[in-house]
Design a protein around this motif. Structure first.
Motif, PDB file in Angstrom:
ATOM      1  N   GLY A 449     -17.432 -33.082  -0.711  1.00 29.47           N
ATOM      2  CA  GLY A 449     -18.045 -32.901  -2.030  1.00 29.47           C
ATOM      3  C   GLY A 449     -17.723 -34.061  -2.954  1.00 29.47           C
ATOM      4  N   LEU A 450     -16.452 -34.485  -2.944  1.00 30.30           N
ATOM      5  CA  LEU A 450     -16.037 -35.618  -3.778  1.00 30.30           C
ATOM      6  C   LEU A 450     -16.581 -36.933  -3.241  1.00 30.30           C
ATOM      7  N   SER A 451     -16.530 -37.106  -1.919  1.00 33.97           N
ATOM      8  CA  SER A 451     -16.881 -38.388  -1.311  1.00 33.97           C
ATOM      9  C   SER A 451     -18.379 -38.664  -1.350  1.00 33.97           C
ATOM     10  N   VAL A 452     -19.193 -37.680  -1.002  1.00 32.85           N
ATOM     11  CA  VAL A 452     -20.651 -37.867  -1.007  1.00 32.85           C
ATOM     12  C   VAL A 452     -21.151 -38.136  -2.421  1.00 32.85           C
ATOM     13  N   ALA A 453     -20.689 -37.327  -3.386  1.00 30.60           N
ATOM     14  CA  ALA A 453     -21.114 -37.511  -4.774  1.00 30.60           C
ATOM     15  C   ALA A 453     -20.668 -38.868  -5.311  1.00 30.60           C
ATOM     16  N   GLN A 454     -19.454 -39.301  -4.923  1.00 34.54           N
ATOM     17  CA  GLN A 454     -18.964 -40.615  -5.356  1.00 34.54           C
ATOM     18  C   GLN A 454     -19.879 -41.723  -4.841  1.00 34.54           C
ATOM     19  N   TYR A 455     -20.295 -41.628  -3.584  1.00 39.22           N
ATOM     20  CA  TYR A 455     -21.193 -42.640  -3.008  1.00 39.22           C
ATOM     21  C   TYR A 455     -22.514 -42.700  -3.779  1.00 39.22           C
ATOM     22  N   ASN A 476     -37.381 -39.293  -5.296  1.00 36.16           N
ATOM     23  CA  ASN A 476     -36.008 -39.819  -5.340  1.00 36.16           C
ATOM     24  C   ASN A 476     -35.061 -38.801  -5.955  1.00 36.16           C
ATOM     25  N   ASP A 477     -35.509 -38.178  -7.058  1.00 39.32           N
ATOM     26  CA  ASP A 477     -34.652 -37.204  -7.750  1.00 39.32           C
ATOM     27  C   ASP A 477     -34.396 -35.972  -6.896  1.00 39.32           C
ATOM     28  N   ILE A 478     -35.397 -35.541  -6.129  1.00 38.21           N
ATOM     29  CA  ILE A 478     -35.241 -34.349  -5.287  1.00 38.21           C
ATOM     30  C   ILE A 478     -34.100 -34.539  -4.292  1.00 38.21           C
ATOM     31  N   ILE A 479     -33.899 -35.779  -3.823  1.00 43.88           N
ATOM     32  CA  ILE A 479     -32.826 -36.059  -2.873  1.00 43.88           C
ATOM     33  C   ILE A 479     -31.532 -36.473  -3.587  1.00 43.88           C
ATOM     34  N   ASN A 480     -31.655 -37.353  -4.573  1.00 46.68           N
ATOM     35  CA  ASN A 480     -30.459 -37.932  -5.205  1.00 46.68           C
ATOM     36  C   ASN A 480     -29.707 -36.955  -6.097  1.00 46.68           C
ATOM     37  N   VAL A 481     -30.427 -36.090  -6.828  1.00 43.64           N
ATOM     38  CA  VAL A 481     -29.768 -35.188  -7.792  1.00 43.64           C
ATOM     39  C   VAL A 481     -28.804 -34.218  -7.110  1.00 43.64           C
ATOM     40  N   PRO A 482     -29.211 -33.496  -6.051  1.00 39.94           N
ATOM     41  CA  PRO A 482     -28.248 -32.553  -5.452  1.00 39.94           C
ATOM     42  C   PRO A 482     -27.028 -33.226  -4.841  1.00 39.94           C
ATOM     43  N   PHE A 483     -27.218 -34.397  -4.222  1.00 38.57           N
ATOM     44  CA  PHE A 483     -26.090 -35.055  -3.561  1.00 38.57           C
ATOM     45  C   PHE A 483     -25.206 -35.833  -4.534  1.00 38.57           C
ATOM     46  N   SER A 484     -25.596 -35.869  -5.807  1.00 38.02           N
ATOM     47  CA  SER A 484     -24.749 -36.480  -6.840  1.00 38.02           C
ATOM     48  C   SER A 484     -23.819 -35.461  -7.488  1.00 38.02           C
ATOM     49  N   SER A 485     -23.939 -34.200  -7.071  1.00 40.05           N
ATOM     50  CA  SER A 485     -23.128 -33.119  -7.649  1.00 40.05           C
ATOM     51  C   SER A 485     -22.011 -32.729  -6.688  1.00 40.05           C
ATOM     52  N   GLU A 486     -20.763 -32.904  -7.129  1.00 41.32           N
ATOM     53  CA  GLU A 486     -19.606 -32.561  -6.292  1.00 41.32           C
ATOM     54  C   GLU A 486     -19.596 -31.083  -5.924  1.00 41.32           C
ATOM     55  N   PHE A 488     -22.050 -28.883  -5.900  1.00 44.48           N
ATOM     56  CA  PHE A 488     -23.173 -28.457  -5.059  1.00 44.48           C
ATOM     57  C   PHE A 488     -22.911 -28.797  -3.591  1.00 44.48           C
ATOM     58  N   VAL A 489     -22.484 -30.034  -3.324  1.00 46.76           N
ATOM     59  CA  VAL A 489     -22.229 -30.464  -1.938  1.00 46.76           C
ATOM     60  C   VAL A 489     -21.084 -29.648  -1.326  1.00 46.76           C
ATOM     61  N   ALA A 490     -19.986 -29.514  -2.059  1.00 47.56           N
ATOM     62  CA  ALA A 490     -18.822 -28.785  -1.537  1.00 47.56           C
ATOM     63  C   ALA A 490     -19.134 -27.310  -1.337  1.00 47.56           C
TER      64      ALA A 490
END
Length: 546
Positions: A449-455, A476-486, A488-490
């Protein structure tokens, strides 16, 4: 024999060993829980404190977005008033008809990315031919066009949470949530907002750092040194510390401490640079479609819908779980959470109708304030909603409080977000921490969660766009927005792993803490659910929870 016991995992009991802390369905040592309001004078002060805390996000988001849309101080003041007004309505409806938790519903940073994509869309570059000779009119026309496009996207996006919530689909999803999978979700809802903490304090360290130190001293140390029996310092630490540091900041401003300093320093430190007090009208009632009829674009609507889904997972689900803990309520039955999500969707719909430039979600900082004050009363939050509506209509008075320097608010966030993160970690008491399965799910989901969002965030900061970069901003937003959230990913990763790894083993069910939450799987399996979550005016008869 002792060696055999040690090898089998059962350590010999020593007579002097302290007893373990038993897990608690409800958080102990809370002064006023969800159904027990404090006396009226105290409740009003606590409600005003919640209003002051939620002002941070309410002011920061329009301050960042409105200038990019072409709006000036007047438009910014009107947007803040509208956001405050809608937040008051949404908070009231959530505490009355939604989850009934003492949750403040305010603006959300999750919606900022798709909003910026709408602002940067190329179709706003053509000026209105009528206003082409007047730059002010061009800016105003551009602002209104962009605002109407944001409204349209929010109105469409609201249908996602309305459908998932009121249809009961989200209830079916959250029935598979366990204390183990809740830990990464809730903890990173708080800890994942670290960028709004000390980096904000450091923008004006001579104001932010004293605020942070005084707040910690009042709430954690002075309360144990001065035994007044009235809980003044821990319960009203925010009000006392903000007043002290605000006066100190004003004296620095009047004394000329920032004369000749760079513009960034002056904006962060001075108490007279917000531009809200002069621009705000004395009395103004926000109303739907005040900026004109919304415009709709399919791509922008899909991007905003993804932001609404991310907000649903992290701030709505994770935020509500944290609020229920600090309000000393039992874990929410999935049907109650689903009902709250439905009303949250109506809140986003109202944001689109009124034009707040932002969607709405659970205010994480106010969830942390519940922990600091140890007051989880529903009445207190309803009073704070009254303050929101009152000061949004009386613009000048509301603008005075909205002009509190941002580093003061950032110092408050350092405590509140930490409390929410710790609230997530507290669910570990229901899990078996010596299990390697538990260790893997916890460690892997939080780290990723921390690592993906950091990237994703670092890539965006360096290049000006996310790793997914096509000609369609909405895609772009449909893919980038969820993976920018720690969070959400975790949360998504923990939920998937917890429900797929060796789930049928009876010992695993105990290790993941599911046995503790089984009695709250349905609304009627625990009598306390009726006390905390039943609808008012006998509405449960017509809208039964299952």
């Amino acid at each position: 024999r002792q060696r055999e016991k040690a090898m089998s995992g059962a350590a010999p009991k020593a007579s002097g060993d302290p007893p373990p802390h038993p897990p608690k369905d409800q958080l102990p040592n809370v002064s006023y829980c969800i159904t027990s309001p404090p006396p009226w004078p105290e409740a009003i002060l606590l409600g005003f404190q919640h209003y002051i805390v939620m002002l941070g996000t309410t002011v920061l988001i329009p301050t960042a977005l409105v200038p990019q849309m072409g709006g000036g101080n007047e438009e910014k003041a009107k947007v803040i008033q509208t956001l405050l007004f809608v937040a008051g309505i949404n908070t009231l409806q959530q505490t009355l008809f939604g989850t009934r938790l003492p949750a403040v519903i305010g603006g959300s940073y999750t919606f900022v990315a798709p909003t910026i994509s709408i602002i940067l869309s190329g179709r706003w570059s053509d000026p209105d031919p009528v206003a082409v000779c007047e730059p002010t009119l061009i800016s105003s026309a551009r602002f209104k066009k962009i605002m109407r496009a944001i409204q349209g996207a929010l109105i469409v996006a609201s249908t996602l949470q309305i459908v998932l919530g009121f249809s009961g689909l989200w209830r079916n999803v959250t029935r598979f949530l366990s204390p183990l999978s809740a830990v990464p979700l809730v903890s990173l809802v708080g800890f994942g907002l670290y960028e709004f903490g000390f980096p904000g304090v450091a923008k004006c360290v001579e104001i932010g750092l004293p605020q942070l130190i005084i707040l910690v001293l009042l709430s954690q140390y002075l309360v144990h040194l001065i035994h007044s029996g009235k809980n003044i310092f821990d319960r009203f630490a925010v009000l006392i510390s903000v007043v002290i540091v605000w006066i100190y900041a004003h004296l620095l401003t009047v004394g000329g401490a920032y004369n000749g300093k760079p513009p960034k320093t002056q904006i962060s430190c001075r108490t007279d640079r917000a531009g809200l007090i002069d621009a705000a009208p004395w009395i103004r009632v926000p109303y739907p479609f005040q900026w004109g009829a919304p415009s709709f674009d399919a791509g922008e609507a899909f991007a905003m819908m993804m932001a609404a889904f991310v907000a649903l997972v992290e701030q709505s689900t994770g935020g509500f779980i944290a609020v229920s803990r600090y309000a000393s309520a039992t874990p929410m039955p999935p049907s109650v959470l689903s009902r709250g999500v439905g009303w949250q969707g109506i809140g986003i719909l109202l944001s689109g109708l009124f034009g707040t430039v932002n969607g709405s979600s659970v205010s994480i900082e106010n969830a942390g304030l519940l922990a600091l004050t140890r007051v989880g009363s529903r009445r207190v939050v309803q009073i704070s909603a009254g303050f929101m509506i009152f000061f949004s209509i009386l613009g000048k008075f509301g603008a005075v409080f909205a002009s509190i320097p941002a580093p003061i608010i950032a110092a408050l966030y350092c405590l509140f977000f930490a409390y929410v993160g710790a609230g997530g970690l507290s669910f570990l008491q229901f899990c078996h921490l010596n299990s390697f399965r538990t260790k893997f799910i916890l460690g892997f989901s939080i780290f990723m969660g921390l690592s993906v969002a950091q990237y994703f965030n670092e890539y965006t900061a360096i290049n000006g766009y996310g790793p997914v970069h096509t000609s369609g901003r909405w895609f772009n937003d449909i893919i980038n927005v969820p993976f920018s959230s720690e969070a959400f990913v975790a949360g998504l990763l923990a939920y998937f792993l917890d429900n797929t790894m060796h789930k049928k083993d009876s010992q695993i069910r105990k290790d993941r803490g599911k046995l503790w939450w089984d009695k709250f799987r349905s609304y009627k399996t625990d009598t306390r659910s009726e006390e905390f979550y039943s609808l008012p005016f006998n509405l449960n008869k017509y809208f039964p929870s299952v």
